[in-house]
Design an enzyme around this catalytic site. Structure first.
Site, PDB file in Angstrom:
ATOM      1  N   LEU A  15      52.390  14.540  32.934  1.00  0.00           N
ATOM      2  CA  LEU A  15      52.862  15.849  33.375  1.00  0.00           C
ATOM      3  C   LEU A  15      54.191  16.138  32.685  1.00  0.00           C
ATOM      4  CD1 LEU A  15      52.134  15.557  37.223  1.00  0.00           C
ATOM      5  CD2 LEU A  15      50.850  16.921  35.559  1.00  0.00           C
ATOM      6  N   GLY A  18      58.261  17.054  27.221  1.00  0.00           N
ATOM      7  CA  GLY A  18      59.526  17.443  26.626  1.00  0.00           C
ATOM      8  C   GLY A  18      60.195  16.265  25.945  1.00  0.00           C
ATOM      9  N   VAL A  19      61.505  16.164  26.085  1.00  0.00           N
ATOM     10  CA  VAL A  19      62.271  15.111  25.410  1.00  0.00           C
ATOM     11  C   VAL A  19      61.771  13.733  25.809  1.00  0.00           C
ATOM     12  CG1 VAL A  19      64.554  14.082  25.166  1.00  0.00           C
ATOM     13  CG2 VAL A  19      64.304  16.564  25.156  1.00  0.00           C
ATOM     14  N   GLY A  21      58.884  13.054  27.794  1.00  0.00           N
ATOM     15  CA  GLY A  21      57.430  12.962  27.711  1.00  0.00           C
ATOM     16  C   GLY A  21      56.930  12.711  26.305  1.00  0.00           C
ATOM     17  N   SER A  22      57.530  13.365  25.321  1.00  0.00           N
ATOM     18  CA  SER A  22      57.100  13.161  23.939  1.00  0.00           C
ATOM     19  C   SER A  22      57.387  11.734  23.480  1.00  0.00           C
ATOM     20  CB  SER A  22      57.794  14.166  23.016  1.00  0.00           C
ATOM     21  OG  SER A  22      59.200  14.016  23.061  1.00  0.00           O
ATOM     22  N   ALA A  49      49.698  17.649  30.397  1.00  0.00           N
ATOM     23  CA  ALA A  49      49.839  18.996  30.951  1.00  0.00           C
ATOM     24  C   ALA A  49      51.146  19.626  30.502  1.00  0.00           C
ATOM     25  CB  ALA A  49      49.783  18.945  32.482  1.00  0.00           C
ATOM     26  N   GLU A 194      74.320  20.326  28.965  1.00  0.00           N
ATOM     27  CA  GLU A 194      73.381  21.441  28.896  1.00  0.00           C
ATOM     28  C   GLU A 194      74.146  22.756  28.735  1.00  0.00           C
ATOM     29  OE1 GLU A 194      70.174  21.103  28.876  1.00  0.00           O
ATOM     30  OE2 GLU A 194      69.977  18.997  29.464  1.00  0.00           O
ATOM     31  N   LYS A 209      71.160  10.665  42.511  1.00  0.00           N
ATOM     32  CA  LYS A 209      71.045   9.244  42.195  1.00  0.00           C
ATOM     33  C   LYS A 209      71.689   8.381  43.279  1.00  0.00           C
ATOM     34  CE  LYS A 209      70.942  10.389  37.288  1.00  0.00           C
ATOM     35  NZ  LYS A 209      71.703  10.439  36.021  1.00  0.00           N
TER      36      LYS A 209
END
Length: 435
Positions: A15, A18-19, A21-22, A49, A194, A209
Site C-alpha cells: 500500500l 513513494g519514497v 515503498g519504492s 496500490a 518538508e 513516536k
C-alpha cells in the site's frame, strides 16, 4: 546440489509506492534470492496500490492497482505492507487485512499512536501478525529490542532524539550560530524538512513516536493525545548561545519515564526542547541522525543510534519485519501481542520534576534581585545559579533553578512576567541533568 522445491509462496501487497515503498519494492526485487533463503519460501509482490499508476513507469504495470480496498481484502495476499501514511484510509485498510488474518507491516507512526489498540485487538482476534519497526527511528533496531529483547526487564526511562529534521536544525544553529529561520531554510533546501515542516518542528512527529515507545516500555496504552508536546520554533540563536554558556546544547527530546511518588507508580510522556549537558551521550548526536537512550533495571543504560529517516533506511526496517512475518506465516507462528497489563496512570506535565533556565531583562537598580529571588521563593523554587549580564537598559538576569515541579516553575515565570522590575522574560528552557 539443487535447492529443494518450495511448497508455497508468500504473496505481498504493498500500500503506497513513494519514497519508502519504492525502496521496499526495489529490495524485494533485487534481493529476491536472499529473501527467499532467509524466509524459507519465495516472497512475491502480488500488487502495489497507488493513486495514479501513470506516475510509476518503473513498476511492472501488471502489479499496479488503484483499488487499495481490494488489495487489503484479497485472501490470496499473505502480508500487507502499509507505507502510504495518514490515518485514513490506512486504518480501515489495515483493519481489513488484520481481520482476515493477513500479516501487517506498517511504518505509520501517526496511525499507531492514534489507533494502535484498535489494530492490536484486530490482530489478536484473528491471530494475525502486526509489526512496525519502521514507525520509530527509521533503520535503528528499537521496537524489537524494547518489546522482545527487554521483555524480561523493567524499563525505567527512554530519552531520545527521534526526529531528524529538528535535530538537523538545532545542530546547525549550535555549530554556526545561525538563526532558526536560516537553519530551517537550509534544512528545506537539503530535503531534510518538508515544504510544510509543522509536523516536525512543532513536535507532532516526535509525540507520535513517544506514544509508541511509552506504550511498549511501560505496558500501558498511551496515545498521542497523552503526550505533552512543545516544538522548537521558539528556540532562538540567543537560547543556543545561553545553553553553550552553561555547557549544554539544545535538543528536542522525547522523554518517557516510569516515576514513583506518594500516589504510586505513574508514567510521564513528553516532547520538548531541553538544554542537555554536552557530557550526555545524546548531546553528540548531530545532523539528521536519531538516537535513543534506554535505561532498564537489569540491562542498565543502552544507546541506539543511526539514520532515523529516508527511503532506504526505513525500507530496511520494513524488510526486517517482512522477513519475520513471512516466516511466521510459514510455520503458523505469531509475533508479540499488545502488552497493556500495567495500565499505569499518566503524570501531568505540571507534576514532572525539572530544572529551568530563565533569561529576563530587568531594571538595573538596587532591590531588583531581591524581588526576583522572593518570587522564586514564594513558589517554592530554589535557585541554583544567578548571573547578571550588562548594565543599565541592557541588564539581563539569567537564572538556573534547582529541580522543582514544572507547575511551580511555570507559575514563577508567569509572575516574573508581571513584575514591574522585569521588563521582559526573554526565554525559558528546561534543563536536563547529565545522567
Amino acid at each position: 546440489m539443487s535447492a529443494p522445491p518450495f511448497d508455497r509462496t508468500i504473496r505481498v501487497g504493498l500500500l503506497g509506492c513513494g519514497v519508502v515503498g519504492s525502496e521496499v519494492l526495489r529490495l524485494l526485487t533485487e534481493q529476491a534470492d536472499e529473501i527467499t533463503a532467509r524466509v524459507g519460501a519465495p516472497v512475491l509482490v502480488a500488487a502495489v496500490a497507488v493513486r495514479s499508476p501513470h506516475n510509476y513507469p518503473a513498476v511492472d504495470p501488471s502489479l499496479l492497482t488503484t483499488d487499495s480496498a481490494a488489495l487489503a481484502a484479497d485472501p490470496t495476499i499473505d502480508v500487507v505492507i502499509e507505507v502510504m501514511g495518514g490515518l485514513e484510509p490506512a486504518r480501515e485498510l489495515l483493519l481489513t487485512a488484520l481481520n482476515r488474518g493477513a500479516g501487517v507491516v506498517t511504518a505509520n507512526k501517526a496511525l499507531l499512536a492514534a489507533h494502535g489498540p484498535e489494530l492490536y485487538e484486530a490482530a489478536d482476534a484473528s491471530g494475525a501478525n502486526l509489526y512496525f519497526e519502521a514507525a520509530v527511528a527509521g533503520a535503528i533496531p528499537l521496537i524489537r529490542p524494547i518489546r522482545e529483547s527487554l521483555a524480561g526487564d523493567r524499563i525505567s526511562r527512554i530519552m531520545g532524539i527521534v526526529n531528524g529534521t529538528t535535530n538537523y536544525i538545532l545542530s546547525a544553529m549550535d555549530a554556526s550560530g545561525d538563526s532558526y529561520d536560516d537553519a530551517l531554510a537550509e534544512a528545506t533546501r537539503l530535503g531534510y524538512a518538508e515544504a510544510d515542516p509543522t509536523a516536525d518542528v512543532e513536535g507532532f512527529d516526535a509525540a507520535s513516536k513517544a506514544a509508541i515507545l511509552a506504550s511498549l516500555a511501560f505496558h500501558t496504552r498511551v496515545s498521542v493525545d497523552d503526550v505533552h508536546r512543545e516544538g522548537i520554533s521558539q528556540v532562538s540563536a540567543a537560547v543556543i548561545a545561553a545553553a553553550d554558556e552553561i555547557g549544554c546544547t539544545v535538543k528536542l527530546l522525547a522523554i518517557c519515564e516510569r516515576v514513583s511518588d506518594g500516589s504510586g507508580e505513574r508514567i510521564s510522556a513528553r516532547v520538548h526542547p531541553v538544554m542537555l549537558p554536552r557530557t550526555h551521550p545524546l548531546a553528540s548526536v548531530n545532523g539528521a541522525y536519531n538516537a535513543v537512550y534506554v535505561e532498564a533495571e537489569a540491562a542498565g543504560k543502552l544507546m541506539f543510534y543511526g539514520p532515523g529517516a529516508g527511503g532506504a533506511p526505513t525500507a530496511s526496517a520494513v524488510m526486517g519485519d517482512l522477513v519475520t512475518v513471512a516466516r511466521n506465516k510459514l510455520v503458523g507462528g505469531r509475533g508479540p501481542r499488545e502488552s497493556a497489563y500495567a495500565d499505569l496512570p499518566l503524570q501531568p506535565i505540571g507534576d514532572v520534576p525539572t530544572m529551568y533556565h530563565i533569561s529576563m531583562d530587568v531594571d538595573d537598580r538596587a532591590g531588583v534581585l531581591a524581588q526576583v529571588a522572593k518570587c522564586f521563593a514564594d513558589h517554592g523554587v530554589s535557585i541554583s545559579t544567578v548571573r547578571q549580564q550588562g548594565t543599565g537598559n541592557d541588564a539581563t538576569l539569567v537564572v538556573v533553578t534547582h529541580t522543582g515541579v514544572d507547575s511551580a516553575l511555570a507559575a514563577t515565570v508567569n509572575e516574573l512576567g508581571e513584575m514591574t522590575a522585569v521588563r521582559k522574560v526573554n526565554s525559558v528552557m528546561r534543563v536536563a541533568n547529565a545522567e
